[in-house]
Motif scaffolding. Structure first.
Motif, PDB file in Angstrom:
ATOM      1  N   GLU A 101      67.155  16.116  47.656  1.00 55.26           N
ATOM      2  CA  GLU A 101      67.288  17.383  47.037  1.00 55.26           C
ATOM      3  C   GLU A 101      66.081  18.223  47.287  1.00 55.26           C
ATOM      4  O   GLU A 101      66.489  19.653  47.549  1.00 55.26           O
ATOM      5  N   ALA A 102      64.963  17.929  47.543  1.00 58.92           N
ATOM      6  CA  ALA A 102      63.930  18.859  48.025  1.00 58.92           C
ATOM      7  C   ALA A 102      64.039  19.190  49.232  1.00 58.92           C
ATOM      8  O   ALA A 102      63.682  20.216  49.632  1.00 58.92           O
ATOM      9  N   ARG A 103      64.405  17.888  50.227  1.00 62.86           N
ATOM     10  CA  ARG A 103      64.629  18.392  51.586  1.00 62.86           C
ATOM     11  C   ARG A 103      65.910  19.649  51.647  1.00 62.86           C
ATOM     12  O   ARG A 103      65.526  20.682  52.545  1.00 62.86           O
ATOM     13  N   LYS A 104      66.880  19.508  51.032  1.00 61.55           N
ATOM     14  CA  LYS A 104      67.799  20.668  51.003  1.00 61.55           C
ATOM     15  C   LYS A 104      67.188  21.984  50.428  1.00 61.55           C
ATOM     16  O   LYS A 104      67.712  22.954  51.028  1.00 61.55           O
ATOM     17  N   ASN A 105      66.322  22.019  49.707  1.00 58.92           N
ATOM     18  CA  ASN A 105      65.699  22.987  49.210  1.00 58.92           C
ATOM     19  C   ASN A 105      64.504  23.775  49.903  1.00 58.92           C
ATOM     20  O   ASN A 105      63.771  24.241  49.149  1.00 58.92           O
ATOM     21  N   ASN A 106      64.307  22.986  50.984  1.00 55.68           N
ATOM     22  CA  ASN A 106      63.009  23.571  51.552  1.00 55.68           C
ATOM     23  C   ASN A 106      61.503  23.237  50.962  1.00 55.68           C
ATOM     24  O   ASN A 106      61.091  24.225  50.926  1.00 55.68           O
ATOM     25  N   LYS A 107      61.316  22.188  50.053  1.00 49.56           N
ATOM     26  CA  LYS A 107      60.407  21.855  49.184  1.00 49.56           C
ATOM     27  C   LYS A 107      59.480  20.830  50.056  1.00 49.56           C
ATOM     28  O   LYS A 107      59.942  20.060  50.779  1.00 49.56           O
ATOM     29  N   THR A 108      57.950  21.073  49.730  1.00 50.50           N
ATOM     30  CA  THR A 108      57.162  20.110  50.203  1.00 50.50           C
ATOM     31  C   THR A 108      57.096  18.861  49.452  1.00 50.50           C
ATOM     32  O   THR A 108      57.338  19.012  48.142  1.00 50.50           O
ATOM     33  N   ILE A 109      57.164  17.875  50.121  1.00 49.19           N
ATOM     34  CA  ILE A 109      57.255  16.384  49.330  1.00 49.19           C
ATOM     35  C   ILE A 109      55.901  15.776  49.316  1.00 49.19           C
ATOM     36  O   ILE A 109      55.505  15.314  50.404  1.00 49.19           O
TER      37      ILE A 109
END
Length: 162
Positions: free
Chosen positions: A9-17
């Motif tokens: 989900e984070a990758r889909k929303n261009n979030k830093t993990i």
């Protein structure tokens, strides 16, 4: 599993993990103030973390002894050398882990933590103290290395010491 769903989900929303793990010392080691952290175990844990798709990998350990902080330091250095393209963060907590706040960034830890209030007896150092100390050491380390190689103290340093 929930971790993979969050990462997806984070990758889909261009979030830093930032994959973060806190490892506390066993109660018996805290009570006896004996070392507990093993290089091999922590390295294995870090290797497992790096196999996951994150942007940064952070491990915080509880340093019951200075030896625990040093074990963490060796793992951090080896991980940075082995995976230079994967930002890695190491932090050791408690009074015996306090030096990690300065040493680990100088060894390549991607970031460190500071506190608004300076309480070294609790293992907490202020942001200002961290910044000042790290900046000083960044300047001092090359000078120290030069002094070791040449066996001579530069005149500017001698003047400053007088």
């Amino acid at each position: 599993n929930i971790r993979n769903k969050v990462i997806t989900e984070a990758r889909k929303n261009n979030k830093t993990i930032v994959l973060s793990l806190v490892i506390k010392a066993p109660e018996e080691n805290k009570a006896s103030e004996s070392s507990w952290l093993e290089y091999r175990d922590l390295m294995e844990t870090m290797e497992q973390m790096v196999s996951l798709d994150a942007d940064c990998y952070k491990v915080t350990t509880q340093a019951v002894t200075t030896k625990d902080m040093v074990a963490h330091m060796y793992v951090l250095v080896d991980m940075i050398d082995k995976y230079p393209d994967k930002p890695t963060v190491g932090i050791a907590t408690g009074p015996n882990g306090m030096p990690s706040r300065v040493i680990f960034p100088l060894l390549g830890s991607y970031f460190t933590y500071g506190f608004p209030k300076h309480e070294p007896h609790k293992g907490r150092v202020s942001i200002k103290w961290l910044r000042d100390t790290i900046d000083f050491l960044k300047e001092a380390i090359p000078l120290i290395e030069d002094i070791r190689k040449t066996r001579q103290i530069p005149p500017t340093v001698l003047e400053a010491l007088q």
